[in-house]
Design a protein around this motif. Structure first.
Motif, PDB file in Angstrom:
ATOM      1  N   LEU A 112       0.734  -1.084  -0.071  1.00 54.77           N
ATOM      2  CA  LEU A 112      -0.135  -0.284   0.024  1.00 54.77           C
ATOM      3  C   LEU A 112       0.831   1.096  -0.070  1.00 54.77           C
ATOM      4  O   LEU A 112       0.351   2.083  -0.428  1.00 54.77           O
ATOM      5  CB  LEU A 112      -1.280  -0.173   1.176  1.00 54.77           C
ATOM      6  CG  LEU A 112      -1.911   1.061   1.379  1.00 54.77           C
ATOM      7  CD1 LEU A 112      -2.486   1.727   0.434  1.00 54.77           C
ATOM      8  CD2 LEU A 112      -2.574   1.275   2.388  1.00 54.77           C
TER       9      LEU A 112
ATOM     10  N   ARG B 270      -6.250   2.483  -3.371  1.00 57.52           N
ATOM     11  CA  ARG B 270      -6.795   1.898  -3.010  1.00 57.52           C
ATOM     12  C   ARG B 270      -8.468   0.423  -2.491  1.00 57.52           C
ATOM     13  O   ARG B 270      -7.928  -0.167  -1.387  1.00 57.52           O
ATOM     14  CB  ARG B 270      -8.389   2.161  -3.768  1.00 57.52           C
ATOM     15  CG  ARG B 270      -9.680   2.107  -3.098  1.00 57.52           C
ATOM     16  CD  ARG B 270     -11.149   2.828  -4.013  1.00 57.52           C
ATOM     17  NE  ARG B 270     -10.246   2.159  -5.775  1.00 57.52           N
ATOM     18  CZ  ARG B 270     -10.926   1.203  -5.963  1.00 57.52           C
ATOM     19  NH1 ARG B 270     -11.715  -0.012  -5.059  1.00 57.52           N
ATOM     20  NH2 ARG B 270     -10.926   0.749  -7.355  1.00 57.52           N
ATOM     21  N   THR B 271      -6.991  -0.132  -3.068  1.00 56.87           N
ATOM     22  CA  THR B 271      -7.429  -2.450  -3.913  1.00 56.87           C
ATOM     23  C   THR B 271      -6.467  -2.860  -2.782  1.00 56.87           C
ATOM     24  O   THR B 271      -7.183  -3.260  -2.185  1.00 56.87           O
ATOM     25  CB  THR B 271      -7.472  -2.640  -4.989  1.00 56.87           C
ATOM     26  OG1 THR B 271      -6.758  -1.993  -5.348  1.00 56.87           O
ATOM     27  CG2 THR B 271      -8.629  -1.713  -6.144  1.00 56.87           C
TER      28      THR B 271
ATOM     29  N   ALA C  56      -5.111  -1.061  -0.056  1.00 54.82           N
ATOM     30  CA  ALA C  56      -5.456  -1.280   1.719  1.00 54.82           C
ATOM     31  C   ALA C  56      -7.019  -1.788   1.898  1.00 54.82           C
ATOM     32  O   ALA C  56      -7.253  -2.697   3.207  1.00 54.82           O
ATOM     33  CB  ALA C  56      -6.574   0.420   1.106  1.00 54.82           C
ATOM     34  N   ARG C  57      -8.455  -2.278   1.056  1.00 54.70           N
ATOM     35  CA  ARG C  57      -8.867  -3.036   1.115  1.00 54.70           C
ATOM     36  C   ARG C  57      -8.329  -4.479   1.290  1.00 54.70           C
ATOM     37  O   ARG C  57      -8.797  -5.085   2.737  1.00 54.70           O
ATOM     38  CB  ARG C  57     -10.197  -3.055  -0.105  1.00 54.70           C
ATOM     39  CG  ARG C  57     -10.984  -1.986  -0.465  1.00 54.70           C
ATOM     40  CD  ARG C  57     -12.210  -1.861   0.718  1.00 54.70           C
ATOM     41  NE  ARG C  57     -12.529  -1.076   0.386  1.00 54.70           N
ATOM     42  CZ  ARG C  57     -13.716  -0.090   1.333  1.00 54.70           C
ATOM     43  NH1 ARG C  57     -13.641  -0.657   2.614  1.00 54.70           N
ATOM     44  NH2 ARG C  57     -14.455   0.531   1.018  1.00 54.70           N
TER      45      ARG C  57
ATOM     46  N   GLU D  40      -7.475  -5.000   5.104  1.00 52.01           N
ATOM     47  CA  GLU D  40      -8.371  -4.582   5.445  1.00 52.01           C
ATOM     48  C   GLU D  40      -8.643  -5.524   6.227  1.00 52.01           C
ATOM     49  O   GLU D  40      -8.699  -6.215   7.240  1.00 52.01           O
ATOM     50  CB  GLU D  40      -9.335  -4.495   5.680  1.00 52.01           C
ATOM     51  CG  GLU D  40     -10.532  -3.326   6.518  1.00 52.01           C
ATOM     52  CD  GLU D  40     -11.601  -3.037   5.808  1.00 52.01           C
ATOM     53  OE1 GLU D  40     -12.594  -2.776   6.221  1.00 52.01           O
ATOM     54  OE2 GLU D  40     -11.867  -3.006   3.726  1.00 52.01           O
TER      55      GLU D  40
ATOM     56  N   PHE E   4      -8.348   0.746   8.386  1.00 54.51           N
ATOM     57  CA  PHE E   4      -7.315   0.810   6.595  1.00 54.51           C
ATOM     58  C   PHE E   4      -9.285   0.656   5.496  1.00 54.51           C
ATOM     59  O   PHE E   4      -8.849   0.956   4.646  1.00 54.51           O
ATOM     60  CB  PHE E   4      -7.721  -1.213   6.590  1.00 54.51           C
ATOM     61  CG  PHE E   4      -6.028  -0.213   6.735  1.00 54.51           C
ATOM     62  CD1 PHE E   4      -5.220  -0.065   6.141  1.00 54.51           C
ATOM     63  CD2 PHE E   4      -5.614  -1.708   7.894  1.00 54.51           C
ATOM     64  CE1 PHE E   4      -3.593  -0.331   6.414  1.00 54.51           C
ATOM     65  CE2 PHE E   4      -4.356  -1.344   8.378  1.00 54.51           C
ATOM     66  CZ  PHE E   4      -3.329  -0.231   7.463  1.00 54.51           C
ATOM     67  N   ASN E   5     -10.734   0.288   6.391  1.00 56.66           N
ATOM     68  CA  ASN E   5     -11.699   0.290   6.302  1.00 56.66           C
ATOM     69  C   ASN E   5     -11.760   1.940   5.596  1.00 56.66           C
ATOM     70  O   ASN E   5     -11.955   2.750   4.282  1.00 56.66           O
ATOM     71  CB  ASN E   5     -12.847   0.048   6.583  1.00 56.66           C
ATOM     72  CG  ASN E   5     -14.558   0.453   6.190  1.00 56.66           C
ATOM     73  OD1 ASN E   5     -14.635   1.696   6.748  1.00 56.66           O
ATOM     74  ND2 ASN E   5     -14.895  -1.065   5.856  1.00 56.66           N
TER      75      ASN E   5
ATOM     76  N   SER F 283      -9.580   3.192   3.038  1.00 56.05           N
ATOM     77  CA  SER F 283      -9.957   2.927   1.601  1.00 56.05           C
ATOM     78  C   SER F 283     -11.088   4.083   1.322  1.00 56.05           C
ATOM     79  O   SER F 283     -10.931   4.404  -0.328  1.00 56.05           O
ATOM     80  CB  SER F 283     -10.088   1.131   1.437  1.00 56.05           C
ATOM     81  OG  SER F 283     -11.572   1.671   2.165  1.00 56.05           O
TER      82      SER F 283
ATOM     83  N   TRP G 169     -10.649   6.404  -2.611  1.00 55.65           N
ATOM     84  CA  TRP G 169     -11.806   6.037  -3.233  1.00 55.65           C
ATOM     85  C   TRP G 169     -11.877   7.931  -3.912  1.00 55.65           C
ATOM     86  O   TRP G 169     -11.461   8.360  -4.778  1.00 55.65           O
ATOM     87  CB  TRP G 169     -12.996   5.354  -2.896  1.00 55.65           C
ATOM     88  CG  TRP G 169     -13.450   5.720  -4.084  1.00 55.65           C
ATOM     89  CD1 TRP G 169     -13.060   4.371  -5.577  1.00 55.65           C
ATOM     90  CD2 TRP G 169     -14.492   6.280  -4.434  1.00 55.65           C
ATOM     91  NE1 TRP G 169     -14.696   4.781  -6.107  1.00 55.65           N
ATOM     92  CE2 TRP G 169     -14.802   5.841  -5.588  1.00 55.65           C
ATOM     93  CE3 TRP G 169     -15.244   7.840  -4.306  1.00 55.65           C
ATOM     94  CZ2 TRP G 169     -16.404   6.915  -6.706  1.00 55.65           C
ATOM     95  CZ3 TRP G 169     -16.169   8.238  -4.186  1.00 55.65           C
ATOM     96  CH2 TRP G 169     -16.640   8.165  -5.723  1.00 55.65           C
TER      97      TRP G 169
END
Length: 174
Positions: free
Chosen positions: A37, A132-133, A135-136, A139, A160-161, A164, A168
């Motif tokens: 990330l 972003r992806t 970070a998901r 999470e 992380f939620n 992300s 976005w």
């Protein structure tokens, strides 16, 4: 001193306070994903994110380095980690992520359907979507670590939620 030590040749790696752990552990998965990330954010930054977004990226990268330190510390060493004065992500950092996301939302960034990364022909925006992806995935890794029996503080599970979501928004506004 060489970066090549050979200490990981048998499938283990070093954590803080002279601890060793298997490279396939959930904790190492979290560390690796957070490192990815950080690299994805570096890509977005280097691709020409505007000055304001670059400032947000810089702050997030500082937080990610602190998070890597926290996850490189086993639960039984948390008191040692705190006593050593290492950086740690807390409630105020989570609040900063949320406030920053809300600030960008107020400028008119709204959900209009699924993102199509790269459609704008902006490497910075595509890099933010990659971050972003990632970070998901971070999470999910953190939640797996927590559900696997290691108590991960709520603030770290939420971080992380929220991050992300912020990424976005930044990808839509970069």
């Amino acid at each position: 001193m060489s970066i090549i030590t050979g200490r990981g040749d048998e499938g283990e790696t070093d954590l803080l306070f002279n601890r060793r752990i298997g490279k396939t552990s959930r904790r190492v998965e979290v560390l690796g994903t957070v490192d990815e990330l950080n690299a994805a954010l570096g890509l977005a930054r280097a691709a020409g994110a505007n000055q304001e977004v670059e400032g947000v990226i810089d702050r997030v990268q500082e937080l990610l380095v602190a998070l890597m330190g926290q996850f490189a510390c086993l639960p039984e060493d948390e008191a040692r980690y705190a006593a050593a004065g290492y950086a740690a992500v807390g409630e105020s950092d989570l609040e900063w992520v949320e406030a920053t996301a809300r600030d960008f939302e107020r400028r008119g960034v709204v959900f209009k359907g699924w993102a199509r990364p790269g459609v704008e022909h902006s490497l910075a925006r595509a890099g933010m979507d990659l971050a972003r992806t990632t970070a998901r995935r971070a999470e999910r890794s953190v939640l797996l670590l927590h559900e696997g029996g290691e108590d991960v503080p709520r603030v770290l599970r939420l971080f992380f939620n929220r991050l992300s979501d912020l990424l976005w928004i930044l990808a839509r506004s970069a």
